[in-house]
Every structure is written in C-alpha cells, then in structure tokens.
Write an enzyme that holds these catalytic residues in place. Structure first.
Site, PDB file in Angstrom:
ATOM      1  N   GLU A   1       0.851  -1.197   0.000  1.00  0.00           N
ATOM      2  CA  GLU A   1       0.000   0.000   0.000  1.00  0.00           C
ATOM      3  C   GLU A   1       0.881   1.239   0.000  1.00  0.00           C
ATOM      4  O   GLU A   1       1.598   1.514   0.986  1.00  0.00           O
ATOM      5  CB  GLU A   1      -0.929   0.002   1.216  1.00  0.00           C
TER       6      GLU A   1
ATOM      7  N   LYS B   1      -7.943 -16.335  15.846  1.00  0.00           N
ATOM      8  CA  LYS B   1      -8.146 -16.056  14.419  1.00  0.00           C
ATOM      9  C   LYS B   1      -9.603 -15.844  14.024  1.00  0.00           C
ATOM     10  O   LYS B   1      -9.993 -16.154  12.894  1.00  0.00           O
ATOM     11  CB  LYS B   1      -7.524 -17.168  13.564  1.00  0.00           C
TER      12      LYS B   1
ATOM     13  N   ASP C   1       2.027 -14.705  12.887  1.00  0.00           N
ATOM     14  CA  ASP C   1       0.968 -15.488  12.246  1.00  0.00           C
ATOM     15  C   ASP C   1      -0.068 -14.511  11.671  1.00  0.00           C
ATOM     16  O   ASP C   1      -0.804 -13.857  12.423  1.00  0.00           O
ATOM     17  CB  ASP C   1       0.329 -16.415  13.277  1.00  0.00           C
TER      18      ASP C   1
ATOM     19  N   HIS D   1      -3.223   9.806  -1.209  1.00  0.00           N
ATOM     20  CA  HIS D   1      -3.387   8.543  -1.917  1.00  0.00           C
ATOM     21  C   HIS D   1      -3.103   8.692  -3.399  1.00  0.00           C
ATOM     22  O   HIS D   1      -2.522   7.825  -4.032  1.00  0.00           O
ATOM     23  CB  HIS D   1      -4.795   7.984  -1.694  1.00  0.00           C
TER      24      HIS D   1
HETATM   25  P1  NAP Z   1       6.725 -22.643  18.870  1.00  0.00           P
HETATM   26  O1  NAP Z   1       7.872 -22.525  17.946  1.00  0.00           O
HETATM   27  O2  NAP Z   1       5.801 -23.781  18.678  1.00  0.00           O
HETATM   28  O3  NAP Z   1       7.280 -22.761  20.373  1.00  0.00           O
HETATM   29  C1  NAP Z   1       8.273 -21.906  20.844  1.00  0.00           C
HETATM   30  C2  NAP Z   1       9.554 -22.701  21.057  1.00  0.00           C
HETATM   31  O4  NAP Z   1      10.606 -21.807  21.389  1.00  0.00           O
HETATM   32  C3  NAP Z   1       9.419 -23.698  22.195  1.00  0.00           C
HETATM   33  O5  NAP Z   1      10.032 -24.883  21.797  1.00  0.00           O
HETATM   34  C4  NAP Z   1      10.207 -23.039  23.329  1.00  0.00           C
HETATM   35  O6  NAP Z   1      10.794 -23.967  24.182  1.00  0.00           O
HETATM   36  C5  NAP Z   1      11.267 -22.293  22.544  1.00  0.00           C
HETATM   37  N1  NAP Z   1      11.859 -21.137  23.217  1.00  0.00           N
HETATM   38  C6  NAP Z   1      13.181 -20.860  23.246  1.00  0.00           C
HETATM   39  N2  NAP Z   1      13.407 -19.701  23.866  1.00  0.00           N
HETATM   40  C7  NAP Z   1      12.207 -19.213  24.240  1.00  0.00           C
HETATM   41  C8  NAP Z   1      11.799 -18.023  24.905  1.00  0.00           C
HETATM   42  N3  NAP Z   1      12.685 -17.095  25.312  1.00  0.00           N
HETATM   43  N4  NAP Z   1      10.481 -17.836  25.127  1.00  0.00           N
HETATM   44  C9  NAP Z   1       9.571 -18.745  24.711  1.00  0.00           C
HETATM   45  N5  NAP Z   1       9.910 -19.900  24.087  1.00  0.00           N
HETATM   46  C10 NAP Z   1      11.217 -20.125  23.831  1.00  0.00           C
HETATM   47  O7  NAP Z   1       5.980 -21.245  18.923  1.00  0.00           O
HETATM   48  P2  NAP Z   1       4.555 -20.871  19.512  1.00  0.00           P
HETATM   49  O8  NAP Z   1       4.620 -19.396  19.682  1.00  0.00           O
HETATM   50  O9  NAP Z   1       4.123 -21.720  20.651  1.00  0.00           O
HETATM   51  O10 NAP Z   1       3.613 -21.197  18.300  1.00  0.00           O
HETATM   52  C11 NAP Z   1       3.705 -20.392  17.152  1.00  0.00           C
HETATM   53  C12 NAP Z   1       3.296 -21.206  15.971  1.00  0.00           C
HETATM   54  O11 NAP Z   1       2.011 -21.755  16.239  1.00  0.00           O
HETATM   55  C13 NAP Z   1       3.175 -20.397  14.721  1.00  0.00           C
HETATM   56  O12 NAP Z   1       3.807 -21.104  13.674  1.00  0.00           O
HETATM   57  C14 NAP Z   1       1.688 -20.341  14.496  1.00  0.00           C
HETATM   58  O13 NAP Z   1       1.387 -20.214  13.127  1.00  0.00           O
HETATM   59  C15 NAP Z   1       1.240 -21.646  15.059  1.00  0.00           C
HETATM   60  N6  NAP Z   1      -0.155 -21.762  15.492  1.00  0.00           N
HETATM   61  C16 NAP Z   1      -0.500 -22.951  16.072  1.00  0.00           C
HETATM   62  C17 NAP Z   1      -1.782 -23.133  16.500  1.00  0.00           C
HETATM   63  C18 NAP Z   1      -2.163 -24.421  17.151  1.00  0.00           C
HETATM   64  O14 NAP Z   1      -3.330 -24.623  17.440  1.00  0.00           O
HETATM   65  N7  NAP Z   1      -1.241 -25.312  17.419  1.00  0.00           N
HETATM   66  C19 NAP Z   1      -2.736 -22.109  16.369  1.00  0.00           C
HETATM   67  C20 NAP Z   1      -2.338 -20.899  15.829  1.00  0.00           C
HETATM   68  C21 NAP Z   1      -1.037 -20.744  15.386  1.00  0.00           C
HETATM   69  P3  NAP Z   1       9.947 -24.732  25.333  1.00  0.00           P
HETATM   70  O15 NAP Z   1       8.822 -25.433  24.678  1.00  0.00           O
HETATM   71  O16 NAP Z   1      10.910 -25.681  25.951  1.00  0.00           O
HETATM   72  O17 NAP Z   1       9.451 -23.715  26.286  1.00  0.00           O
END
Ligand code: NAP
Length: 416
Positions: free
Chosen positions: A98, A229, A304, A399
């Site tokens: 945009e 969402k 996301d 715009h």
């Molecule tokens: P994630 O990548 O699944 O989890 C974060 C990872 O980072 C964990 O393994 C965590 O370790 C690690 N970590 C390292 N340093 C960290 C810190 N300082 N703080 C927090 N974590 C740290 O990310 P998420 O945010 O939980 O999930 C994001 C994803 O979920 C996106 O790809 C999104 O699109 C997707 N999503 C999933 C759903 C669903 O229903 N499953 C829904 C919407 C979106 P530990 O686990 O050991 O703490």
C-alpha cells in the site's frame, strides 16, 4: 536432470503425488524445483519470480514448497518509545504494497517523537486455549469446574511437563447448559505461544479425563472461546496475547506544523468516525486503520498473519487538552512473538533485529514485550496521522500522490 525428467513424467501421468516429492527425491529444494516445473508445464505459466528466494527448504518445516513471495519492506522512524521494555528511538519495518502506508506512519512517528514519544504499558500478558468439555448435566458441569479450581496446581504441574518457557497461570471457566469451556491462560515467554498453549492444554485435558471422578468427555481441544483467528468480544474484554496501551500528548504547535491539523478537529474526527461511525456500523473495533500497521509489521516480522483478526482490535481515544491533543490506542489482544513460527525465517529475523528484538530475551519474555510496545507505538503513529490527514482534508491527495504513482512512488515519497 534425467531423474528430474522422469519424476516430472510420473507427476504428469498421475503416478506420483506432488505431496510425495521430498520422499522421492530426498531433498526439499529439489522437490520444490520439481513441483514448480510440474506446475509451469501443466498450467502454462512462468514461476521464475516465485523461484527467486534465499530460503533453504531443507531447513524449513513448510509442506509442498514451490518458492517464496516477496513484499516490499519500508521502514519508519526514529520513533521514540517510553515503555517498560522499549525505551529510546526505534525504526519499525513495514511489509506492504500500500503506497501511502509507510509515508503515513512515518509522518505520525515524526509527530509522536517530536512530542516526547509514545508512553506504553502492557496491562495483561497471556495466551489462551479453551478446551470444550462435555458433562451430562449442569450439576456435573459445576462439579467439574469446582474440581478444576481445587486441583489447579496439579494441572499447572501437568502443563509444565510440556514446556520450559510456558506456564499455566489461570483459568476462566464458562458453562453453557451441560457444556464447559476452560479458558486456560498461559505465560509463554518470548513466543506468541499458540503451539505451546495447545500442547500444554492437550496434556491438561488428558489429566482431567484421567483424574476427574465424575463424567466428562473432551469435545474439542479448542472450543472457540480461546478465541484464535476469529473476531470475538471475549478477546476484547478479557484480553489475549498482550493488552497494550500507547499514548502521547501532541502539543498544538506540533500538530499544526507536522500534521497540518488542528487538535480539536483531529479529536472531532476521532469521535465522529472511530466512535460514532464504528458504533453505527456495529463494528467490534473502534479505530481508523490499526489493521494496516499490525498487518504490515506482522508480515515483516514473521508473525501469524491470521491473528491480525484479533490483534488489530483497538480503541483509539482522544481528548483535547490545553496543551494540545491527548491520543491513545488500546490493543486488547496483540499476539506477537520473537521466537517460534515464522520469526525463524532469515528475512523476518532481520526485520526483528531492526528493533533489537530478534530471538529470546533476557529474561525470557522481555523481547516479546519490547516488540509489543514498539508495535503499539507504531499503531499510535498510524492512527494519529490518518486522523490528522482526514481533519485537514489531505487524505485523497496523499493517496493520489503515493498510491497511484505505483509501488515506486509509494515507497519513495513522504507526505508532509
Ligand atoms: P513454537 O515454535 O511452537 O514454540 C516456541 C519454542 O521456542 C518452544 O520450543 C520453546 O521452548 C522455545 N523457546 C526458546 N526460547 C524461548 C523463549 N525465550 N520464550 C519462549 N519460548 C522459547 O511457537 P509458539 O509461539 O508456541 O507457536 C507459534 C506457531 O504456532 C506459529 O507457527 C503459528 O502459526 C502456530 N499456530 C498454532 C496453533 C495451534 O493450534 N497449534 C494455532 C495458531 C497458530 P519450550 O517449549 O521448551 O518452552
């Protein structure tokens, strides 16, 4: 080349699925090439632009890649932020096509910074997952909720087995007839936390099913009261992700000089448009264009994108004061992370590094909070500028100049 040609022939004859190419070729980058060549032949299109990417698909979790899209990234700043985690002047990356958006936020940032900066506070910070449980009656539903409250520490310990950074901190139960939703609240460190909260909630549910002495079944791990969402009043009222407020007091002379608008008129436009207009339209969101800034920063930084739905819920509030214009934005459910998901991608990580928030913070959680504060300040700048542009009648002209001039014009020229 011969092997690739054979694979393409198999795809063409329907003997091989495009979902099986990684297994067949043993390399994700080759699989992406084969998939792309197959589509080019089958559809008679050229995908050479999609092919041009620095991504190494061997390192990504994505399924069925064929390439990557590119979106221009502009930057605004310096933007002064006086938060608890973000203090100082920042540059903010916006990925957008945009034309007028970057220029608009840039002028707002100039005015906010000249006014002493945006003061920002995070009021709540929790990611939620709300499993839906079935019980046979309302009596059993009430018993279940009481049991969950009494055994909450046990459930916290269960959740803790799935993550080092996530912590189950609270539960908001909701009963409808015989159905029970448990809106589980998690602290998720620097992660947006949706995977983390989902994995932990699965474990919590299994423990409830195993230990609860009455009759209970799990209908769905997500019962839509999370709410992820989808537009939902519960996020606006109880919060999801981070609830953030950014405010500034813009002296009248700065409003006149930088924004070319009278503070009283800006205030009037806000009340008439953002409050009365949104109410008349039945909108759940009372702001001018918060989604513009949230979406552009989300895209640049690997958030996301579907969560723009609730992350752009916002109230823009103004008050004319003797010193000038008070303006604030309140974002009840801003869902951001600096680790996990798309934040790992190389360009997105660089965009986060522009704000000094790439990766995990020390202590954990501080980077995501700093990022949320900077983003809220950028939203404030965007709201201020658009309201001022409307108040001074500049919008249509901006715009025409920045949007109609094409992408080059849009990125290159700065309004005001
Ligand atoms: P994630 O990548 O699944 O989890 C974060 C990872 O980072 C964990 O393994 C965590 O370790 C690690 N970590 C390292 N340093 C960290 C810190 N300082 N703080 C927090 N974590 C740290 O990310 P998420 O945010 O939980 O999930 C994001 C994803 O979920 C996106 O790809 C999104 O699109 C997707 N999503 C999933 C759903 C669903 O229903 N499953 C829904 C919407 C979106 P530990 O686990 O050991 O703490």
């Amino acid at each position: 080349v011969e092997e690739l040609e054979k694979i393409l022939e198999k795809l063409e004859r329907g003997e091989l699925s495009i979902n099986r190419l990684e297994a067949e070729l043993g390399n994700a980058n080759l699989a992406a090439l084969a998939r792309r060549l197959f589509l080019e032949r089958r559809l008679g299109v050229s995908l050479s632009a999609l092919a041009s990417t620095i991504l190494d698909f061997e390192e990504l979790y994505g399924r069925n890649p064929i390439g990557a899209v590119q979106v221009p990234v502009g930057v605004v700043g310096p933007l002064r932020v006086e938060g608890e985690y973000a203090r100082g002047e920042f540059y903010v990356p916006l990925a957008t096509t945009e034309g007028a958006l970057v220029a608009s936020v840039a002028r707002g940032a100039k005015a906010v910074t000249a006014s002493g900066g945006a003061r920002v506070r995070i009021l709540r910070d929790h990611m939620t997952r709300a499993p839906l449980l079935w019980t046979p009656s309302v009596e059993e539903a009430v018993r279940l909720v009481d049991w969950v409250r009494e055994n909450f520490q046990l459930l916290q310990e269960e959740a803790a087995k799935t993550t080092r950074h996530g912590r189950l901190v609270d539960v908001f139960p909701y009963i409808m007839g015989n159905l029970v939703w448990l809106r589980l609240y998690y602290h998720t460190g620097d992660a947006m936390g949706m995977n983390m909260a989902t994995i932990a909630s699965d474990r919590v549910c299994k423990r409830i099913l195993a230990d609860y002495p009455g009759s209970v079944e799990c209908v769905a791990l997500s019962g839509n009261m999370c709410t992820d969402k989808k537009p939902a009043a519960i996020n606006r009222i109880l919060g999801r992700g981070k609830t953030v407020v950014a405010e500034a007091l813009v002296p009248a002379e700065i409003a006149e000089k930088i924004l070319k608008a009278d503070p009283h008129l800006i205030h009037y436009v806000n009340v008439a448009k953002n409050l009365a207009g949104s109410a008349a339209a039945g909108s759940p969101s009372y702001n001018a264009h918060v989604a513009n800034i949230v979406a552009a920063v989300f895209l640049a930084t690997g958030q996301d994108m579907a969560q723009v739905v609730e992350s752009s819920l916002a109230y823009t509030w103004t008050e004319p004061r003797p010193e000038g214009l008070y303006i604030s934005v309140t974002l009840p459910s801003l869902e951001v992370g600096t680790v996990g998901g798309g934040t790992r991608l190389p360009t997105q990580r660089e965009a986060l590094s522009i704000m000094g928030v790439a990766g995990g913070g020390d202590p954990p959680g501080s980077n995501a909070r700093k990022f949320a504060e900077i983003l809220a300040a950028a939203v404030l700048a965007g709201e201020l500028n658009l309201l001022a542009a409307l108040a001074s009648g500049h919008l249509a002209r901006a715009h025409q100049l920045l949007g109609r001039g094409g992408v080059r014009g849009g990125q290159g020229r700065v309004q005001g």
